[in-house]
Design an enzyme around this catalytic site. Structure first.
Site, short mmCIF file in Angstrom:
data_model
loop_
_atom_site.label_atom_id
_atom_site.label_comp_id
_atom_site.label_asym_id
_atom_site.label_seq_id
_atom_site.Cartn_x
_atom_site.Cartn_y
_atom_site.Cartn_z
N LYS A 1 0.86 -1.21 0.00
CA LYS A 1 0.00 0.00 0.00
C LYS A 1 0.88 1.24 0.00
O LYS A 1 2.06 1.20 0.37
CB LYS A 1 -0.94 0.02 1.21
CG LYS A 1 -0.25 0.05 2.59
CD LYS A 1 0.10 1.42 3.13
CE LYS A 1 0.70 1.37 4.52
NZ LYS A 1 1.50 2.53 4.89
N ASP B 1 -1.91 -0.49 10.89
CA ASP B 1 -2.02 -0.53 9.42
C ASP B 1 -2.78 -1.76 8.94
O ASP B 1 -2.94 -1.94 7.74
CB ASP B 1 -0.60 -0.62 8.83
CG ASP B 1 -0.13 0.74 8.35
OD1 ASP B 1 -0.92 1.69 8.40
OD2 ASP B 1 1.04 0.82 7.93
O1 C5P Z 1 0.46 -0.29 15.28
P1 C5P Z 1 1.87 -0.48 14.83
O2 C5P Z 1 2.53 -1.66 15.47
O3 C5P Z 1 2.02 -0.45 13.37
O4 C5P Z 1 2.65 0.82 15.35
C1 C5P Z 1 4.04 0.86 15.56
C2 C5P Z 1 4.33 2.05 16.46
O5 C5P Z 1 4.07 3.28 15.76
C3 C5P Z 1 3.44 2.12 17.69
O6 C5P Z 1 4.00 1.39 18.76
C4 C5P Z 1 3.41 3.60 17.98
O7 C5P Z 1 4.56 3.99 18.67
C5 C5P Z 1 3.48 4.24 16.60
N1 C5P Z 1 2.15 4.59 16.07
C6 C5P Z 1 1.45 5.69 16.58
N2 C5P Z 1 0.20 6.02 16.08
C7 C5P Z 1 -0.35 5.29 15.10
C8 C5P Z 1 0.34 4.18 14.55
C9 C5P Z 1 1.59 3.86 15.07
O8 C5P Z 1 1.94 6.38 17.46
N3 C5P Z 1 -1.55 5.62 14.64
#
Ligand code: C5P
Length: 299
Positions: A11, A137
């Site tokens: 994506k 995501d």
């Molecule tokens: O959800 P995911 O594991 O992809 O996110 C990785 C890191 O990115 C999270 O631990 C967070 O620190 C940050 N993040 C965030 N806000 C989001 C997505 C991700 O702060 N909407």
């Protein structure tokens, strides 16, 4: 039980605004996301010994507990008690750590495959919940076409007419060869709370950007609020994007928290003018892939 072979799309975030920080530490987003025809292949089959196994020849893919496919399998079994173990064979093409959603897409493709193999014991909303647990995501990959994502990533609105708006645009993806930690990028942004875009403004800018894009001007839509953070640490972006803007008729953008870039080209001529500029700056023969927007959701 059957074996399934599914595509696991990449994506890009055409538009990504960060509108604030939540009490759980995550960030509120507003993003227009395009899933792509380019992606990985995942073959899934049940095992007879109750164990999950992942086979992938790409050394950049973690093989152990941290792998999102194996996490998805554990989570799926917590919801579907009679589920067996699964064997996953992943043919990796999406560069990991590039903001192309490779790991998230693989996890959701695994969820969908396991569910299909068992005759769909979980409804769409249950898959959505599991996807939300796996990562911000992930839920968007339950839709096979363009979406607008809000919240942490869990509120997904399908944009059925948007794939046709992208017709006539060629999309190229570039992996500049380094990976960026998403947590790091958001942490840097959070250090300066003035850097958030007010949500009303972001919504208006997205609407205006989508309108301009339909009129043939991608400039107002291509936006990434993490871009400045990335540009400060990784100096290549400024040089690369300046050269591309000066020498070609192409709109460059960064997807997710980087490092991956995408280029929107009006037609094949603009697309072919890109390779020499990229080769000149990053060395010849790097990862630059041409692809299209995936639009399977309403077929
Ligand atoms: O959800 P995911 O594991 O992809 O996110 C990785 C890191 O990115 C999270 O631990 C967070 O620190 C940050 N993040 C965030 N806000 C989001 C997505 C991700 O702060 N909407």
């Amino acid at each position: 039980m059957p074996k399934l072979f599914l595509n696991s799309p990449a994506k890009i975030n055409l538009f990504l605004a960060v509108t604030g920080r939540r009490v759980d530490g995550f960030h509120e987003l507003l993003s227009l996301v395009l899933p792509l025809v380019f992606g990985d292949d995942l073959e899934v089959s049940p095992t007879t010994d109750g164990k999950d196994r992942l086979h992938c020849r790409d050394p950049r893919v973690p093989q152990g507990e941290t792998n999102l496919i194996l996490k998805a399998a554990r989570l799926f079994r917590e919801s579907v008690a009679e589920a067996p173990g699964f064997d996953f064979r992943l043919e990796k093409r999406i560069p990991p750590g590039g903001g192309f959603g490779g790991g998230s897409g693989n996890a959701v493709t695994a969820l969908r495959a396991m569910n299909l193999i068992l005759g769909s014991p979980l409804e769409h909303n249950e898959l959505e919940m599991l996807a939300g647990f796996l990562g911000s995501d992930c839920p968007l990959f339950l839709h096979d076409g363009p979406v607008i994502v809000r919240g942490r990533g869990e509120r997904v609105e399908a944009c059925p007419d948007w794939a046709s708006a992208c017709e006539g645009w060629t999309i190229l993806l570039l992996d500049p060869g380094f990976s960026v930690s998403t947590a790091w990028a958001f942490r840097c942004l959070a250090a300066d709370s003035n850097s958030y875009t007010p949500v009303d403004r972001a919504e208006k800018e997205l609407e205006a950007g989508m309108y301009a894009f339909r009129e043939g001007n991608a400039g107002p839509l291509v936006r990434n609020d993490l871009g400045q953070i990335l540009g400060t640490k990784y100096l290549i972006y400024e040089t690369l994007f300046r050269e591309i803007r000066d020498l070609t008729d192409v709109w460059p953008g960064i997807t997710g928290s980087g490092s991956g870039c995408f280029f929107l080209c009006r037609g094949p001529e603009a697309a072919s003018s890109l390779r020499p500029v990229v080769d000149d700056l990053l060395g010849p023969g790097g990862f630059l892939i041409e692809t299209d927007v995936l639009n399977a959701q309403f077929k």
